[in-house]
Scaffold this active site. Structure first.
Site, PDB file in Angstrom:
ATOM      1  N   CYS A 186      -3.388   8.289  10.149  1.00  8.13           N
ATOM      2  CA  CYS A 186      -3.449   9.718  10.500  1.00  8.13           C
ATOM      3  C   CYS A 186      -2.718   9.985  11.817  1.00  8.13           C
ATOM      4  O   CYS A 186      -2.430   9.077  12.582  1.00  8.13           O
ATOM      5  CB  CYS A 186      -4.904  10.146  10.658  1.00  8.13           C
ATOM      6  SG  CYS A 186      -5.898   9.802   9.202  1.00  8.13           S
ATOM      7  N   ARG A 246       4.214   8.563   9.927  1.00  8.61           N
ATOM      8  CA  ARG A 246       3.022   7.709   9.800  1.00  8.61           C
ATOM      9  C   ARG A 246       2.436   7.765   8.400  1.00  8.61           C
ATOM     10  O   ARG A 246       1.568   6.969   8.053  1.00  8.61           O
ATOM     11  CB  ARG A 246       1.972   8.127  10.826  1.00  8.61           C
ATOM     12  CG  ARG A 246       2.442   8.010  12.260  1.00  8.61           C
ATOM     13  CD  ARG A 246       1.627   8.870  13.213  1.00  8.61           C
ATOM     14  NE  ARG A 246       0.310   8.351  13.454  1.00  8.61           N
ATOM     15  CZ  ARG A 246      -0.001   7.563  14.491  1.00  8.61           C
ATOM     16  NH1 ARG A 246       0.928   7.215  15.337  1.00  8.61           N
ATOM     17  NH2 ARG A 246      -1.230   7.141  14.664  1.00  8.61           N
ATOM     18  N   TRP A 265      -4.190  10.676   6.345  1.00  9.95           N
ATOM     19  CA  TRP A 265      -3.853   9.680   5.318  1.00  9.95           C
ATOM     20  C   TRP A 265      -5.203   9.258   4.754  1.00  9.95           C
ATOM     21  O   TRP A 265      -5.999   8.607   5.433  1.00  9.95           O
ATOM     22  CB  TRP A 265      -3.125   8.507   5.972  1.00  9.95           C
ATOM     23  CG  TRP A 265      -2.455   7.580   5.021  1.00  9.95           C
ATOM     24  CD1 TRP A 265      -1.371   7.843   4.236  1.00  9.95           C
ATOM     25  CD2 TRP A 265      -2.809   6.213   4.756  1.00  9.95           C
ATOM     26  NE1 TRP A 265      -1.029   6.739   3.516  1.00  9.95           N
ATOM     27  CE2 TRP A 265      -1.886   5.722   3.799  1.00  9.95           C
ATOM     28  CE3 TRP A 265      -3.783   5.357   5.229  1.00  9.95           C
ATOM     29  CZ2 TRP A 265      -1.921   4.417   3.326  1.00  9.95           C
ATOM     30  CZ3 TRP A 265      -3.820   4.056   4.763  1.00  9.95           C
ATOM     31  CH2 TRP A 265      -2.911   3.598   3.811  1.00  9.95           C
ATOM     32  N   ASN A 277      -8.675   9.855  13.797  1.00  7.09           N
ATOM     33  CA  ASN A 277      -7.909   8.781  13.176  1.00  7.09           C
ATOM     34  C   ASN A 277      -8.755   7.515  13.323  1.00  7.09           C
ATOM     35  O   ASN A 277      -9.168   7.175  14.421  1.00  7.09           O
ATOM     36  CB  ASN A 277      -6.552   8.592  13.872  1.00  7.09           C
ATOM     37  CG  ASN A 277      -5.730   7.479  13.215  1.00  7.09           C
ATOM     38  OD1 ASN A 277      -5.954   7.151  12.052  1.00  7.09           O
ATOM     39  ND2 ASN A 277      -4.808   6.896  13.964  1.00  7.09           N
ATOM     40  N   GLY A 278      -9.041   6.843  12.208  1.00  6.87           N
ATOM     41  CA  GLY A 278      -9.842   5.627  12.261  1.00  6.87           C
ATOM     42  C   GLY A 278     -10.893   5.654  11.163  1.00  6.87           C
ATOM     43  O   GLY A 278     -10.801   6.433  10.209  1.00  6.87           O
ATOM     44  N   GLU A 297      11.675 -10.571   2.525  1.00  5.28           N
ATOM     45  CA  GLU A 297      11.841  -9.283   3.214  1.00  5.28           C
ATOM     46  C   GLU A 297      12.784  -8.379   2.441  1.00  5.28           C
ATOM     47  O   GLU A 297      12.549  -7.172   2.305  1.00  5.28           O
ATOM     48  CB  GLU A 297      12.335  -9.516   4.633  1.00  5.28           C
ATOM     49  CG  GLU A 297      12.814  -8.291   5.389  1.00  5.28           C
ATOM     50  CD  GLU A 297      11.746  -7.211   5.562  1.00  5.28           C
ATOM     51  OE1 GLU A 297      10.571  -7.463   5.251  1.00  5.28           O
ATOM     52  OE2 GLU A 297      12.120  -6.097   5.983  1.00  5.28           O
ATOM     53  N   LYS A 350      11.788  -4.654   1.169  1.00  5.59           N
ATOM     54  CA  LYS A 350      12.567  -3.436   1.455  1.00  5.59           C
ATOM     55  C   LYS A 350      12.880  -2.697   0.162  1.00  5.59           C
ATOM     56  O   LYS A 350      12.754  -1.486   0.056  1.00  5.59           O
ATOM     57  CB  LYS A 350      13.866  -3.810   2.171  1.00  5.59           C
ATOM     58  CG  LYS A 350      13.695  -4.225   3.604  1.00  5.59           C
ATOM     59  CD  LYS A 350      13.510  -3.072   4.529  1.00  5.59           C
ATOM     60  CE  LYS A 350      12.194  -2.844   5.194  1.00  5.59           C
ATOM     61  NZ  LYS A 350      11.175  -3.747   5.378  1.00  5.59           N
ATOM     62  N   GLU A 376       9.648  -1.078  -1.302  1.00  6.39           N
ATOM     63  CA  GLU A 376       8.971   0.015  -0.592  1.00  6.39           C
ATOM     64  C   GLU A 376       9.814   1.270  -0.484  1.00  6.39           C
ATOM     65  O   GLU A 376       9.276   2.352  -0.302  1.00  6.39           O
ATOM     66  CB  GLU A 376       8.470  -0.431   0.771  1.00  6.39           C
ATOM     67  CG  GLU A 376       9.490  -0.889   1.759  1.00  6.39           C
ATOM     68  CD  GLU A 376       8.840  -1.293   3.085  1.00  6.39           C
ATOM     69  OE1 GLU A 376       7.776  -0.775   3.429  1.00  6.39           O
ATOM     70  OE2 GLU A 376       9.408  -2.139   3.765  1.00  6.39           O
ATOM     71  N   HIS A 422      10.239 -23.572 -11.380  1.00  5.13           N
ATOM     72  CA  HIS A 422       8.814 -23.767 -11.684  1.00  5.13           C
ATOM     73  C   HIS A 422       8.198 -22.536 -12.322  1.00  5.13           C
ATOM     74  O   HIS A 422       6.993 -22.317 -12.240  1.00  5.13           O
ATOM     75  CB  HIS A 422       8.073 -24.135 -10.394  1.00  5.13           C
ATOM     76  CG  HIS A 422       8.560 -25.406  -9.789  1.00  5.13           C
ATOM     77  ND1 HIS A 422       8.157 -26.646 -10.200  1.00  5.13           N
ATOM     78  CD2 HIS A 422       9.477 -25.617  -8.822  1.00  5.13           C
ATOM     79  CE1 HIS A 422       8.784 -27.583  -9.501  1.00  5.13           C
ATOM     80  NE2 HIS A 422       9.591 -26.980  -8.655  1.00  5.13           N
ATOM     81  N   LYS A 477       3.203   4.122   8.242  1.00  5.61           N
ATOM     82  CA  LYS A 477       3.994   3.314   9.162  1.00  5.61           C
ATOM     83  C   LYS A 477       3.171   2.175   9.740  1.00  5.61           C
ATOM     84  O   LYS A 477       3.660   1.092   9.961  1.00  5.61           O
ATOM     85  CB  LYS A 477       4.525   4.178  10.310  1.00  5.61           C
ATOM     86  CG  LYS A 477       5.407   3.425  11.297  1.00  5.61           C
ATOM     87  CD  LYS A 477       6.607   2.796  10.619  1.00  5.61           C
ATOM     88  CE  LYS A 477       7.430   1.949  11.553  1.00  5.61           C
ATOM     89  NZ  LYS A 477       8.492   1.218  10.846  1.00  5.61           N
TER      90      LYS A 477
HETATM   91  C1  AGP Z   1       7.506  -2.814   6.812  1.00  4.74           C
HETATM   92  O1  AGP Z   1       8.687  -2.345   6.126  1.00  4.74           O
HETATM   93  C2  AGP Z   1       6.262  -2.277   6.192  1.00  4.74           C
HETATM   94  N1  AGP Z   1       6.263  -0.869   6.394  1.00  4.74           N
HETATM   95  C3  AGP Z   1       4.984  -2.992   6.551  1.00  4.74           C
HETATM   96  O2  AGP Z   1       4.990  -4.167   5.790  1.00  4.74           O
HETATM   97  C4  AGP Z   1       4.750  -3.402   8.021  1.00  4.74           C
HETATM   98  O3  AGP Z   1       5.661  -4.409   8.386  1.00  4.74           O
HETATM   99  C5  AGP Z   1       3.333  -3.976   8.137  1.00  4.74           C
HETATM  100  O4  AGP Z   1       2.425  -2.947   7.810  1.00  4.74           O
HETATM  101  C6  AGP Z   1       3.000  -4.508   9.535  1.00  4.74           C
HETATM  102  O5  AGP Z   1       3.080  -3.463  10.461  1.00  4.74           O
HETATM  103  P1  AGP Z   1       3.099  -3.846  12.027  1.00  4.74           P
HETATM  104  O6  AGP Z   1       4.356  -4.631  12.256  1.00  4.74           O
HETATM  105  O7  AGP Z   1       3.095  -2.529  12.737  1.00  4.74           O
HETATM  106  O8  AGP Z   1       1.871  -4.666  12.295  1.00  4.74           O
END
Ligand code: AGP
Length: 610
Positions: free
Chosen positions: A2, A27, A74, A100-101, A481, A485, A488, A504, A605
């Site tokens: 949030c 966010r 969120w 937020n929390g 990674e 990418k 997501e 395997h 985020k």
């Molecule tokens: C990264 O592309 C993602 N949005 C997500 O995996 C992110 O890396 C992960 O949530 C960790 O976030 P942080 O680095 O702020 O701890």
């Protein structure tokens, strides 16, 4: 995650609140709202969906006041709906709150309040907290009642709060979720992060856990939860406005992909002087480094892939045993850790719940904590004993790019530093690596210059149901990674795999419809040959091969026409360059598939909730 903004000033707060919420959109959210202190008390406007929806509500039912709070939600407790949107009110509208929390004991508090006659209109923990505050502030000093309510709540919160009988006061508090106070010529503000209110403020206070702030036009009072005064620690704002605008790029993500040349160059300038690596915030004494026999690196998502790379580097340069784990798994293990284990964490935001929970567990076991982090004043930074800042600047795109390459670079510095102090790295090898490292920003620039070629390949292969990413050794985390990418931001399923593992199982997937992205930049040893063998196994089964290869490498021409060449570098540094090609590959696949690249569906985020 949030977003919160608030303002008390001498002008209509609503436009500032809406602009601040727009700056927090990255966010991730599914509803939004504002509350202002109107002539007849608190007035709330809320809506489900994007901020444009809230703006429509405000246009049809305007409110205007110099004191207000705003929120992007969120959803955690309760579906995305108008009734679950913030702000929430308590005490028949006597207080209004944004949060937020997560309040972990909200159910028992709700039950107690119901017995006292409180009624609820939402499924949220926030409304429970608002009602609790209202119940504790019916009489006496408002701040005393607020602190009493917050002492009863368990969990994490950042809150902004208005109270009808406090018409010239904005309250704020934080525990485990970031919140700042900012001041400027037109007023005093609260926000989840500095970029949200950057145009308005000249200096800020990073509220600490357990602090409660009362903000009026005359100034800011801060107490801890027991009511002990805390001196406001005003810090000058260092961020530039350019850090938080897209600077003419079509998306923040594309801007941030392009910023990597500058970010890595900046890290080299900051941490490397000639052939010396200096990490000013590390504060690890040489004796500790020499005696270190174990490291545990814990993080989540993209940051976890950085951790995997860090492990390979540190094991490559030192005799330290290094293990990695996901924050969401590590926190529920019963690991063998003690004060001779260094727990390292990697986090762009410094607010990821599972990473923070792992840190808390390790601290309880007496572990010293090292954090590689991008956000000053974040929860992780405050928990850590040893720090390496990644100085990537605000990363607005939800998909991490420049923060990731900055994390990789931080691990290069850390591995070199540890090895040098332990006498496990020769001067010649250190010099060779640092010279190669100095060339990386230019190599990244060259990959960026080849983006049209990358786009061409992405547009050719983006339309399948899935794709497979293969890598070995230092590039196995990069295969993971690259797949993340793609998942997501383009919403196409993708799987990263250790190339040596393909036989395997996943080899059963190979056919003419499956794009297989193979990272083949290694040309230095037997592992390089094994990678080419894996590519040939894909070719033998008609897989659609996309190869990432080093300039001048002719081995792939007979295998595939879709080769993305990148500048040649040391194998252990090649991830810093290769990942940029994969970021762009995912970017252009997402563009071809028409997704919301900066704010992908369902993503936040920073995952500050579990
Ligand atoms: C990264 O592309 C993602 N949005 C997500 O995996 C992110 O890396 C992960 O949530 C960790 O976030 P942080 O680095 O702020 O701890």
């Amino acid at each position: 995650m949030c977003g919160i903004v608030g303002m008390i000033g001498n002008r209509n707060a609503v436009p500032v609140l809406v602009e601040g919420l727009k700056r927090l959109e990255y966010r991730g959210y599914d509803s939004a709202g504002v509350a202002v202190m109107g002539a007849d008390g608190v007035e709330i406007r809320r809506s489900v969906g994007r901020l444009t929806q809230l703006e429509r509500v405000l246009a049809s039912s305007p409110v205007s006041a110099p004191l207000g709070i705003g929120h992007t939600r969120w959803a955690t407790h309760g579906e995305a709906s108008e009734r679950n949107s913030h702000p929430h009110s308590g005490g028949q509208g006597r207080v209004a709150m944004v949060h937020n929390g997560i309040i972990e004991n909200y159910a028992e508090i709700k039950s107690d309040l119901r017995e006292q006659g409180a009624e609820f209109t939402s499924d949220t923990d926030t409304e429970v907290l608002a009602q609790l505050v209202a119940s504790k502030t019916e009489s006496g000093e408002f701040a005393d009642g607020l602190r009493e309510a917050l002492r009863e709540a368990r969990g994490a919160y950042a809150i902004g709060l208005l109270a009808r009988d406090q018409p010239d006061t904005l309250y704020a508090a934080r525990l485990g979720s970031p919140l700042i106070v900012g001041r400027g010529p037109e007023g005093t503000y609260i926000a989840s992060d500095v970029p949200a209110i950057l145009p308005q403020v000249t200096d800020v206070i990073y509220l600490q856990d357990g602090e409660v702030a009362r903000i009026t036009r005359e100034g800011v009072d801060i107490w801890d939860l027991e009511g002990r005064p805390v001196a406001p620690d005003w810090q000058q704002v260092e961020l530039e406005e350019t850090a938080v605008d897209s600077a003419g790029f079509e998306t923040f993500m594309l801007k941030e992909i392009h910023e990597q040349t500058r970010v890595l160059g900046g890290l080299l300038d900051r941490y490397v002087n000639g052939l010396e690596v200096t990490l000013p915030d590390l504060n690890l004494d040489e004796e500790t480094i020499r005696n270190l026999d174990r490291m545990m690196i814990v993080s989540c998502g993209t940051a976890y892939y950085a951790a995997m790379y860090g492990r390979l580097l540190i094991e490559n340069f030192t005799t330290i045993a290094v293990e990695t784990d996901l924050g969401s798994e590590y926190r529920y293990r019963n690991p063998r850790i003690d004060d001779n284990t260094l727990l390292a964490t990697v986090s762009q935001s410094g607010e990821t719940a599972d990473t923070l929970a792992s840190v808390k567990m390790a601290k309880e076991a007496g572990c010293p904590i090292l954090a590689i982090c991008n956000v000053f004043g974040s929860s992780l930074v405050r928990e850590a004993d040893h720090l390496i800042y990644t100085h990537a600047g605000p990363e607005i795109g939800v998909a991490s790019t420049k923060a990731f390459t900055a994390q990789l670079t931080a691990f290069v510095f850390l591995a070199l530093h540890l090895a040098e102090v332990r006498g496990e790295l020769t001067f010649e090898k250190k010099a060779e690596l640092l010279v190669a490292l100095q060339k990386i920003p230019l190599s990244i620039h060259k990959v960026l210059e080849s983006k049209d070629r990358i786009r061409e390949v992405a547009e050719k292969h983006h339309d399948g149901p899935s794709s497979l990413y293969l890598g070995r050794r230092f590039n196995y985390p990069i295969a993971l990674e690259g797949a993340l990418k793609n998942k997501e931001i383009s919403y196409q399923h993708a799987e990263g795999y250790a190339a040596g593992e393909m036989k395997h199982g996943p080899i059963a997937l190979i056919n003419e419809y499956l794009p297989v992205i193979c990272i083949c930049t290694d040309t230095e040893d037997e592992v390089a040959e094994k990678m080419i063998s894996n590519v040939r196994e894909v070719q033998a089964r008609s897989g659609r091969i996309i190869a990432i290869a080093s300039e001048g490498d002719t081995r792939l021409h007979e295998i595939t026409e879709d080769i993305l060449f990148v500048p040649k570098t040391r194998e252990c540094l090649s991830p810093l360059v290769n990942v940029v090609a994969l970021q762009l590959l995912a970017y252009y696949a997402a563009q071809a598939r028409g997704t919301d690249i900066d704010k992908p569906r369902n993503l936040a985020k920073s995952v500050t909730v579990e």
